[in-house]
Write a protein that holds these residues in place. Structure first.
Motif, PDB file in Angstrom:
ATOM      1  N   LEU A  60       0.724  -1.225  -0.299  1.00  0.00           N
ATOM      2  CA  LEU A  60       0.141  -0.103   0.088  1.00  0.00           C
ATOM      3  C   LEU A  60       0.781   1.348  -0.013  1.00  0.00           C
ATOM      4  O   LEU A  60       1.736   1.473   0.790  1.00  0.00           O
ATOM      5  CB  LEU A  60      -0.892  -0.016   1.207  1.00  0.00           C
ATOM      6  CG  LEU A  60      -1.688   1.161   1.532  1.00  0.00           C
ATOM      7  CD1 LEU A  60      -2.790   1.386   0.118  1.00  0.00           C
ATOM      8  CD2 LEU A  60      -2.571   1.109   2.574  1.00  0.00           C
ATOM      9  N   GLN A  62       0.860   5.256   0.151  1.00  0.00           N
ATOM     10  CA  GLN A  62       0.021   6.498   0.449  1.00  0.00           C
ATOM     11  C   GLN A  62       0.668   7.428   0.174  1.00  0.00           C
ATOM     12  O   GLN A  62       1.347   8.118   1.148  1.00  0.00           O
ATOM     13  CB  GLN A  62      -0.568   6.024   1.998  1.00  0.00           C
ATOM     14  CG  GLN A  62      -1.228   4.903   2.224  1.00  0.00           C
ATOM     15  CD  GLN A  62      -1.869   4.703   3.562  1.00  0.00           C
ATOM     16  OE1 GLN A  62      -1.027   4.097   4.404  1.00  0.00           O
ATOM     17  NE2 GLN A  62      -3.020   5.224   3.798  1.00  0.00           N
ATOM     18  N   GLU A  64       1.156  11.534   0.272  1.00  0.00           N
ATOM     19  CA  GLU A  64       0.557  12.335   1.215  1.00  0.00           C
ATOM     20  C   GLU A  64       0.928  14.113   0.550  1.00  0.00           C
ATOM     21  O   GLU A  64       0.088  14.986   0.814  1.00  0.00           O
ATOM     22  CB  GLU A  64       0.906  12.241   2.549  1.00  0.00           C
ATOM     23  CG  GLU A  64       0.558  11.176   3.077  1.00  0.00           C
ATOM     24  CD  GLU A  64       1.181  10.980   4.684  1.00  0.00           C
ATOM     25  OE1 GLU A  64       2.096  11.465   4.899  1.00  0.00           O
ATOM     26  OE2 GLU A  64       0.694   9.838   5.204  1.00  0.00           O
ATOM     27  N   ASN A  68      -2.619  13.869  -2.194  1.00  0.00           N
ATOM     28  CA  ASN A  68      -3.036  12.530  -1.667  1.00  0.00           C
ATOM     29  C   ASN A  68      -3.421  11.565  -2.776  1.00  0.00           C
ATOM     30  O   ASN A  68      -4.310  11.989  -3.403  1.00  0.00           O
ATOM     31  CB  ASN A  68      -4.052  12.654  -0.642  1.00  0.00           C
ATOM     32  CG  ASN A  68      -4.032  13.468   0.798  1.00  0.00           C
ATOM     33  OD1 ASN A  68      -2.642  13.050   1.058  1.00  0.00           O
ATOM     34  ND2 ASN A  68      -4.662  14.038   1.290  1.00  0.00           N
ATOM     35  N   ASN A  70      -3.714   7.288  -2.943  1.00  0.00           N
ATOM     36  CA  ASN A  70      -3.583   5.878  -2.569  1.00  0.00           C
ATOM     37  C   ASN A  70      -3.432   4.659  -3.467  1.00  0.00           C
ATOM     38  O   ASN A  70      -4.432   4.768  -4.351  1.00  0.00           O
ATOM     39  CB  ASN A  70      -4.697   5.334  -1.534  1.00  0.00           C
ATOM     40  CG  ASN A  70      -4.292   6.443  -0.265  1.00  0.00           C
ATOM     41  OD1 ASN A  70      -3.664   6.669   0.391  1.00  0.00           O
ATOM     42  ND2 ASN A  70      -5.775   6.925   0.119  1.00  0.00           N
ATOM     43  N   ARG A  72      -2.429   0.769  -4.370  1.00  0.00           N
ATOM     44  CA  ARG A  72      -2.209  -0.634  -3.827  1.00  0.00           C
ATOM     45  C   ARG A  72      -1.774  -1.553  -5.034  1.00  0.00           C
ATOM     46  O   ARG A  72      -2.278  -1.626  -6.327  1.00  0.00           O
ATOM     47  CB  ARG A  72      -3.272  -1.400  -3.077  1.00  0.00           C
ATOM     48  CG  ARG A  72      -4.178  -2.025  -3.950  1.00  0.00           C
ATOM     49  CD  ARG A  72      -5.473  -3.057  -3.260  1.00  0.00           C
ATOM     50  NE  ARG A  72      -6.373  -3.430  -3.978  1.00  0.00           N
ATOM     51  CZ  ARG A  72      -7.464  -3.894  -3.216  1.00  0.00           C
ATOM     52  NH1 ARG A  72      -7.778  -3.996  -2.172  1.00  0.00           N
ATOM     53  NH2 ARG A  72      -8.442  -4.163  -4.159  1.00  0.00           N
ATOM     54  N   GLN A  80      -6.011   1.892  -7.646  1.00  0.00           N
ATOM     55  CA  GLN A  80      -5.929   3.417  -6.914  1.00  0.00           C
ATOM     56  C   GLN A  80      -7.327   3.369  -6.161  1.00  0.00           C
ATOM     57  O   GLN A  80      -8.343   3.071  -6.774  1.00  0.00           O
ATOM     58  CB  GLN A  80      -5.921   4.503  -8.101  1.00  0.00           C
ATOM     59  CG  GLN A  80      -5.875   5.707  -7.372  1.00  0.00           C
ATOM     60  CD  GLN A  80      -5.616   7.106  -8.536  1.00  0.00           C
ATOM     61  OE1 GLN A  80      -5.343   6.765  -9.866  1.00  0.00           O
ATOM     62  NE2 GLN A  80      -5.707   8.328  -8.025  1.00  0.00           N
ATOM     63  N   TRP A  81      -7.296   4.024  -5.004  1.00  0.00           N
ATOM     64  CA  TRP A  81      -8.156   4.101  -4.246  1.00  0.00           C
ATOM     65  C   TRP A  81      -9.012   5.398  -4.634  1.00  0.00           C
ATOM     66  O   TRP A  81      -8.438   6.583  -4.777  1.00  0.00           O
ATOM     67  CB  TRP A  81      -7.871   4.320  -2.866  1.00  0.00           C
ATOM     68  CG  TRP A  81      -9.109   4.422  -1.557  1.00  0.00           C
ATOM     69  CD1 TRP A  81      -9.321   5.672  -1.162  1.00  0.00           C
ATOM     70  CD2 TRP A  81      -9.976   3.433  -1.441  1.00  0.00           C
ATOM     71  NE1 TRP A  81     -10.445   5.334  -0.383  1.00  0.00           N
ATOM     72  CE2 TRP A  81     -10.855   4.254  -0.429  1.00  0.00           C
ATOM     73  CE3 TRP A  81     -10.258   2.238  -1.774  1.00  0.00           C
ATOM     74  CZ2 TRP A  81     -11.914   3.398   0.083  1.00  0.00           C
ATOM     75  CZ3 TRP A  81     -11.335   1.518  -1.152  1.00  0.00           C
ATOM     76  CH2 TRP A  81     -12.104   2.085  -0.138  1.00  0.00           C
ATOM     77  N   TRP A  86     -11.491   0.475  -5.032  1.00  0.00           N
ATOM     78  CA  TRP A  86     -10.174   0.391  -5.618  1.00  0.00           C
ATOM     79  C   TRP A  86     -10.450   0.096  -7.112  1.00  0.00           C
ATOM     80  O   TRP A  86     -11.261  -0.951  -7.255  1.00  0.00           O
ATOM     81  CB  TRP A  86      -9.472  -0.871  -5.211  1.00  0.00           C
ATOM     82  CG  TRP A  86      -8.755  -0.783  -3.749  1.00  0.00           C
ATOM     83  CD1 TRP A  86      -9.459  -1.254  -2.596  1.00  0.00           C
ATOM     84  CD2 TRP A  86      -7.946   0.015  -3.190  1.00  0.00           C
ATOM     85  NE1 TRP A  86      -8.839  -0.893  -1.526  1.00  0.00           N
ATOM     86  CE2 TRP A  86      -7.512  -0.053  -1.924  1.00  0.00           C
ATOM     87  CE3 TRP A  86      -6.686   0.724  -3.988  1.00  0.00           C
ATOM     88  CZ2 TRP A  86      -6.914   0.690  -1.191  1.00  0.00           C
ATOM     89  CZ3 TRP A  86      -5.767   1.350  -3.261  1.00  0.00           C
ATOM     90  CH2 TRP A  86      -5.613   1.285  -1.792  1.00  0.00           C
TER      91      TRP A  86
END
Length: 183
Positions: A60, A62, A64, A68, A70, A72, A80-81, A86
């Motif tokens: 994962l 992340q 920042e 932002n 995220n 995985r 991508q989140w 996802w």
């Protein structure tokens, strides 16, 4: 005298030793700083965030700063989140996951390995031997100790990405978000 001689003999640190060492922790997490050096820019692009690597499951990532995001990375691909789920797939992401987790079998078909150092301070240089990877990279340099501490991707056209891993924690509980993303 014989005891002194035997104690000064150093045993070679092999690829097998490195793989065992990198695959030992069940989880690795911490912070990262990524610098992307582009030939067209005077200053590197800097990104910061956190990562969680779970053995046999995935990574994962992340981001920042500067924004932002995220991601995985699992054996199935990269996703991508989007805030609720996802999305996205990319089957070619195994390279990055292999670099961090010590799964070098897939890498061996595309790179020649040069390992130096010992278990406490090692460096692995990957030189592409496949036509595809030769078109992208000149070398990939990975260094660390018990875990990967630094990863440098040197690209064919002169750009470079350097990622440093800091404040690394081994086998600590993952955050709720990381657990749900990787388990």
């Amino acid at each position: 005298v014989l005891g002194l001689f035997l104690s000064s003999v150093s045993f070679a640190f092999s690829e097998t030793d490195l793989v065992k060492q990198l695959q030992q922790p069940q989880s690795v997490q911490g912070n990262f700083i990524q610098h992307r050096y582009l030939k067209a820019l005077n200053k590197p692009i800097e990104m910061q965030g956190q990562f969680s690597l779970l053995a046999q499951k995935g990574l994962l990532w992340q981001l920042e700063k500067p924004f932002n995001n995220n991601l995985r990375v699992t054996p199935k691909g990269i996703q991508q989140w989007n805030g609720t789920q996802w999305v996205g797939q990319n089957e070619q992401i195994g390279l990055f996951l292999g670099l961090l987790s010590g799964n070098i079998d897939g890498l061996k078909s595309q790179f020649d390995f040069a390992l130096s150092g010992n278990a406490n301070q090692w460096q692995l240089t990957l030189t592409p031997n496949s036509l595809l990877m030769q078109q992208i990279f000149t070398t990939i340099e990975i260094s660390g100790d018990q875990t990967v501490k630094k990863l440098t991707l040197n690209e064919k056209q002169g750009d470079r990405t350097q990622i440093e891993f800091k404040q690394i924690q081994l086998n600590q509980p993952l955050s709720q978000f990381a657990r749900s993303a990787l388990e």
